[in-house]
Design an enzyme around this catalytic site. Structure first.
Site, PDB file in Angstrom:
ATOM      1  N   ASP A  30       0.776 -16.589  27.995  1.00  0.00           N
ATOM      2  CA  ASP A  30      -0.591 -16.202  28.541  1.00  0.00           C
ATOM      3  C   ASP A  30      -1.495 -17.596  28.653  1.00  0.00           C
ATOM      4  OD1 ASP A  30      -0.190 -13.881  29.517  1.00  0.00           O
ATOM      5  OD2 ASP A  30      -1.625 -12.981  28.238  1.00  0.00           O
ATOM      6  N   TYR A  64      -1.977  -6.602  31.897  1.00  0.00           N
ATOM      7  CA  TYR A  64      -2.251  -6.306  30.550  1.00  0.00           C
ATOM      8  C   TYR A  64      -3.655  -6.655  30.069  1.00  0.00           C
ATOM      9  CZ  TYR A  64       0.697  -5.584  26.607  1.00  0.00           C
ATOM     10  OH  TYR A  64       1.275  -4.844  25.614  1.00  0.00           O
TER      11      TYR A  64
END
Length: 547
Positions: free
Chosen positions: A373, A458
């Site tokens: 990420d 997410y």
């Protein structure tokens, strides 16, 4: 009747007072807040050595770079791969030794500097370069720190993908790829030019120099992440010339094809196994976030009868025996510095570093994905917080600013919150019923610093929690939507069925923190802490929904 009227007036006055308190606490904090009872804020602005860049400082850095590098810098939001652009600008936190000399030894305040990441595509040797720019607020120098940080130049193919590159790939799919299979796309995919959404896989290849990416197609509806249609396309976007991008492979319903032309031929000739997905309504049906029924009653609210027992001044927080500075890194997210308990430093830095997910599937997009990420930007995708849901109404909400993939700073309103919460059970208590009769108990509360980053499907809820007993907890909760693959063949070996053609894919999360402890004096080193979880949810960076 008179008594009833008096009671009604008192009730209305009480309600009015509570509403005023909640509205007052909901505002963005001013430069000076209430001081806690246990200690006064003697920071004197020292915590600003860790402070994030202001919008004015970011603008000055951009102005300096555009005027002093001797190359044309294109706005990253419109840049082609063959252009030069600024990918991000963030604060360059000074070296720890310099900061401690300033904080503890009466030394000079370290110069304030910025770290700028630039993509140089318009050069004989395209590369990624990092510059330290300073001093702020009016920079006069820049120095290349790339080799110092990475041991050599960073090749251009290793650059994280900009949002504009995803848009360019989206355009490539719409204009070049899908038209090569008109019958299949119209009859099976029911494609109308805007009815499909895509998610990117990562990494972009398996050997040095690769820049090829699987894109998984979904129905373009609310919560599209759980509505796969069975089609995945491998795009080679390694060339700096967009016109030379190409499709390397196509996957549909368990079968690989050379390209869309071969898929179209197989479909027209009846040599393809078709699984037509039922079209879902625009709200996504089961994936809709809309409440399906009104709430039966209002949720309980927190209340601070005498106002907050903590203070926030600029980037400095005081709470009972605790004090610390906070900031938000563009790539890594929430971070804390100079954490002290009863005036003694116990940690120099505690910060998020990375969030990694490793997936399994019998579809190529899922089986090849290992998301990191930080490459998308944990801080960059920090989202505004909703009062009463993401944080209590009475929390202190802080705006953050960043400069990423553009020439202008952007503001994330109320993207960080700070609040004290009652933990719901006593810290200690005793009810004596032997010999003497008495009760003693202490309320158990903790201070929470929170941000929420939404990366694709997410949502990461990041908390740093400070307890009365001297403990600090770093906590992450995962929510949002599950990542999915098209369910076919032996797919149930790789996850669970969550809809007719939807496989919730198996995966593992690894969350990495930096913890630089200074308990009992300066440690001189730091260590990383990893947390693993197997929650049935996933994330990913994605294209704009409409394809």
């Amino acid at each position: 009747m008179k008594t009833v009227l008096i009671l009604l007036v008192l009730a209305l006055a009480t309600i009015f007072a509570l509403v005023c308190v909640l509205l007052t606490r909901a505002r963005t904090p001013s430069a000076c807040q209430h001081q806690p009872l246990e200690q006064e804020d003697t920071d004197d602005g020292q915590s600003l050595v860790f402070a994030d860049l202001t919008p004015e400082e970011m603008a000055q850095v951009v102005r300096y770079l555009r005027g002093n590098l001797g190359v044309q810098l294109v706005d990253a939001s419109r840049a082609k791969p063959s252009d030069n652009c600024i990918a991000s600008v963030d604060v360059q936190v000074p070296a720890k030794a310099e900061v401690l000399r300033f904080l503890d030894g009466g030394g000079a305040r370290p110069p304030r500097e910025a770290l700028a990441v630039l993509y140089f595509g318009n050069q004989p040797d395209p590369n990624v370069t990092e510059y330290v720019v300073g001093p702020l607020p009016t920079p006069v120098y820049h120095r290349d720190v790339t080799v110092q940080k990475y041991g050599g130049k960073v090749p251009y193919h290793r650059r994280p993908t900009l949002a504009v590159e995803y848009k360019q790939i989206s355009g490539f799919l719409k204009s070049q790829v899908f038209p090569a299979a008109p019958s299949f796309m119209r009859q099976i995919m029911e494609y109308d030019g805007a009815s499909l959404a895509a998610m990117t896989a990562a990494p972009r290849g398996f050997q040095s120099g690769d820049r090829i990416t699987w894109f998984v197609l979904f129905q373009n509806v609310s919560g599209f992440f759980v509505h796969p249609v069975g089609l995945e396309v491998l795009v080679d976007h390694s060339s700096l010339d967009i016109s030379r991008w190409a499709v390397s492979r196509v996957f549909y319903n368990g079968q690989y094809y050379r390209d869309m032309v071969q898929l179209e031929s197989a479909y027209v000739q009846g040599r393809i196994s078709v699984e037509k997905v039922r079209k879902v309504p625009q709200d996504g049906d089961f994936s809709s976030m809309k409440p399906r029924a009104p709430s039966a009653a209002l949720f309980p609210l927190q209340y601070e009868p005498q106002g907050p027992r903590y203070s926030v001044r600029s980037n400095h927080v005081l709470f009972q025996a605790w004090s610390f500075a906070f900031g938000m890194s563009v790539s890594r997210g929430l971070r804390l510095f100079d954490i002290r308990h009863k005036g003694e430093r116990v940690a120099y830095e505690i910060s998020i570093q990375e969030a990694l997910s490793v997936y399994g599937s019998n579809c190529p997009g899922g089986m090849s994905t290992r998301y990191m990420d930080g490459s998308f930007g944990i801080g960059r995708y920090t989202s505004p917080l909703v009062r009463g849901v993401d944080c209590p109404y009475s929390a202190t909400y802080v705006d953050t600013h960043s400069l990423s993939e553009t020439l202008s700073p952007s503001k994330k309103k109320a993207s960080l919150c700070i609040f004290e919460q009652n933990l719901g059970s006593p810290l200690r208590r005793h009810y004596s019923n032997l010999q003497s009769l008495y009760y003693g108990g202490l309320v158990n509360s903790a201070l929470v610093v929170r941000s929420i980053a939404t990366v694709g499907n997410y949502d990461y809820i990041w908390d740093f929690i400070f307890y009365q007993n001297g403990a600090i907890e770093g906590k992450v909760q995962a929510t949002g939507y599950t990542s999915s693959s098209f369910l076919h063949g032996d797919g149930l070996r790789y996850g669970n069925r969550v809809w007719e053609h939807t496989l919730g894919t198996i995966h593992t999360h690894s969350i990495n923190y930096k913890v630089d402890l200074d308990v009992g004096g300066r440690s001189g080193s730091s260590f990383n802490v990893c947390h693993y979880t197997g929650k049935p949810q996933s994330f990913g960076g994605g294209l704009p929904p409409a394809l």
